[in-house]
Enzyme design. Structure first.
Site, mmCIF file in Angstrom:
data_model
loop_
_atom_site.group_PDB
_atom_site.id
_atom_site.type_symbol
_atom_site.label_atom_id
_atom_site.label_comp_id
_atom_site.label_asym_id
_atom_site.label_seq_id
_atom_site.Cartn_x
_atom_site.Cartn_y
_atom_site.Cartn_z
ATOM 1 N N GLY A 7 44.351 58.040 43.224
ATOM 2 C CA GLY A 7 43.070 57.466 43.590
ATOM 3 C C GLY A 7 42.494 56.720 42.406
ATOM 4 O O GLY A 7 42.901 56.933 41.263
ATOM 5 N N GLN A 27 36.559 52.688 36.970
ATOM 6 C CA GLN A 27 37.726 52.993 36.134
ATOM 7 C C GLN A 27 38.460 51.754 35.661
ATOM 8 O O GLN A 27 39.322 51.835 34.782
ATOM 9 C CB GLN A 27 38.689 53.923 36.879
ATOM 10 C CG GLN A 27 38.126 55.324 37.052
ATOM 11 C CD GLN A 27 39.140 56.239 37.701
ATOM 12 O OE1 GLN A 27 39.312 56.207 38.904
ATOM 13 N NE2 GLN A 27 39.835 57.024 36.895
ATOM 14 N N CYS A 35 42.447 63.326 35.780
ATOM 15 C CA CYS A 35 41.821 62.024 36.024
ATOM 16 C C CYS A 35 42.433 61.001 35.081
ATOM 17 O O CYS A 35 42.630 61.279 33.899
ATOM 18 C CB CYS A 35 40.319 62.132 35.771
ATOM 19 S SG CYS A 35 39.432 60.583 35.963
ATOM 20 N N LEU A 36 42.713 59.813 35.597
ATOM 21 C CA LEU A 36 43.300 58.761 34.771
ATOM 22 C C LEU A 36 42.400 58.411 33.587
ATOM 23 O O LEU A 36 42.878 57.997 32.534
ATOM 24 C CB LEU A 36 43.543 57.499 35.615
ATOM 25 C CG LEU A 36 44.555 57.626 36.771
ATOM 26 C CD1 LEU A 36 44.561 56.346 37.587
ATOM 27 C CD2 LEU A 36 45.952 57.950 36.253
ATOM 28 N N HIS A 89 36.492 63.390 44.446
ATOM 29 C CA HIS A 89 36.690 62.997 43.049
ATOM 30 C C HIS A 89 36.307 61.519 42.847
ATOM 31 O O HIS A 89 35.594 61.174 41.897
ATOM 32 C CB HIS A 89 38.166 63.240 42.673
ATOM 33 C CG HIS A 89 38.523 62.874 41.269
ATOM 34 N ND1 HIS A 89 38.903 63.801 40.331
ATOM 35 C CD2 HIS A 89 38.571 61.665 40.637
ATOM 36 C CE1 HIS A 89 39.159 63.181 39.190
ATOM 37 N NE2 HIS A 89 38.969 61.887 39.343
ATOM 38 N N GLU A 90 36.773 60.652 43.760
ATOM 39 C CA GLU A 90 36.518 59.210 43.587
ATOM 40 C C GLU A 90 35.055 58.862 43.870
ATOM 41 O O GLU A 90 34.485 58.000 43.197
ATOM 42 C CB GLU A 90 37.450 58.382 44.474
ATOM 43 C CG GLU A 90 38.950 58.565 44.214
ATOM 44 C CD GLU A 90 39.358 58.482 42.749
ATOM 45 O OE1 GLU A 90 38.691 57.777 41.966
ATOM 46 O OE2 GLU A 90 40.345 59.155 42.378
ATOM 47 N N HIS A 93 33.039 59.462 40.956
ATOM 48 C CA HIS A 93 33.144 58.380 39.960
ATOM 49 C C HIS A 93 32.077 57.309 40.158
ATOM 50 O O HIS A 93 31.500 56.822 39.189
ATOM 51 C CB HIS A 93 34.509 57.684 40.047
ATOM 52 C CG HIS A 93 35.557 58.281 39.175
ATOM 53 N ND1 HIS A 93 35.412 58.405 37.815
ATOM 54 C CD2 HIS A 93 36.792 58.778 39.459
ATOM 55 C CE1 HIS A 93 36.513 58.960 37.299
ATOM 56 N NE2 HIS A 93 37.364 59.201 38.279
HETATM 57 ZN ZN LIG Z 1 39.147 60.235 38.159
#
Ligand SMILES: [Zn+2]
Length: 169
Positions: free
Chosen positions: A46, A51, A93-94, A135-136, A139
């Site tokens: 995701g 991000q 998380c990236l 999660h997204e 963000h």
């Molecule tokens: Zn994330």
């Protein structure tokens, strides 16, 4: 399309409440294309627009990226309209490389938003998909998964986060 690289923990854009998308135009389509490329290049399930440094309410989820038949879900201005159950599972998380931790989330969610064609869509997610949506959507509200970790865990990863913030990780 461009793989823009991932905005890391410590960047201001990750802490902002992202702006709603007013109109789906070429700019938005380009952002989505860049997000897709960046997500797959980073092997994420995701991604949210902040991000890649863009403070807009756009998320993409693909919980089976290696499955050729699975299609990424692109959601513009997404909102969780229903949730129930509770599930604890490990997340990463990236934007927070090499950090993982248990986060309690709703087990099932219903998400509403707009797709790239401007259609209103409503999707039910359970387990991993539900977790990815939560999660997204966090963000685009300026929240990161590490904010949900226990106090002890937060203490344990403090140095690691500090390194990411300073660009040493
Ligand atoms: Zn994330």
């Amino acid at each position: 399309m461009a793989n823009l690289g991932i905005t890391k923990y410590g960047s201001e854009v990750l802490r902002k409440v992202a702006e709603p998308v007013e109109e789906i135009n070429d700019e938005i389509r380009q952002i989505v294309a860049d997000m897709l490329e960046t997500m797959y290049a980073s092997e994420g399930v995701g991604i949210a627009a902040p991000q890649i440094g863009i403070s807009k309410r756009i998320i993409i989820v693909d919980v089976e990226p290696s499955d050729q038949s699975s299609k990424p879900i692109v959601l513009i201005n997404p909102e969780i309209v229903e949730k129930d159950g509770e599930m604890n599972a490990e997340e990463g998380c990236l934007s927070v490389p090499e950090v993982r931790g248990d986060v309690k989330r709703a087990e099932n969610v219903v998400v509403e938003g707009i797709d790239l064609e401007g259609n209103k869509i409503r999707i039910e997610g359970t387990e991993l998909l539900a977790r990815a949506f939560q999660h997204e959507i966090d963000h685009i509200n300026g929240t990161l998964f590490v904010d949900h970790l226990s106090r002890i865990k937060k203490q344990l990863i403090k140095n690691k986060l500090h390194k990411i913030e300073k660009g040493e990780s």
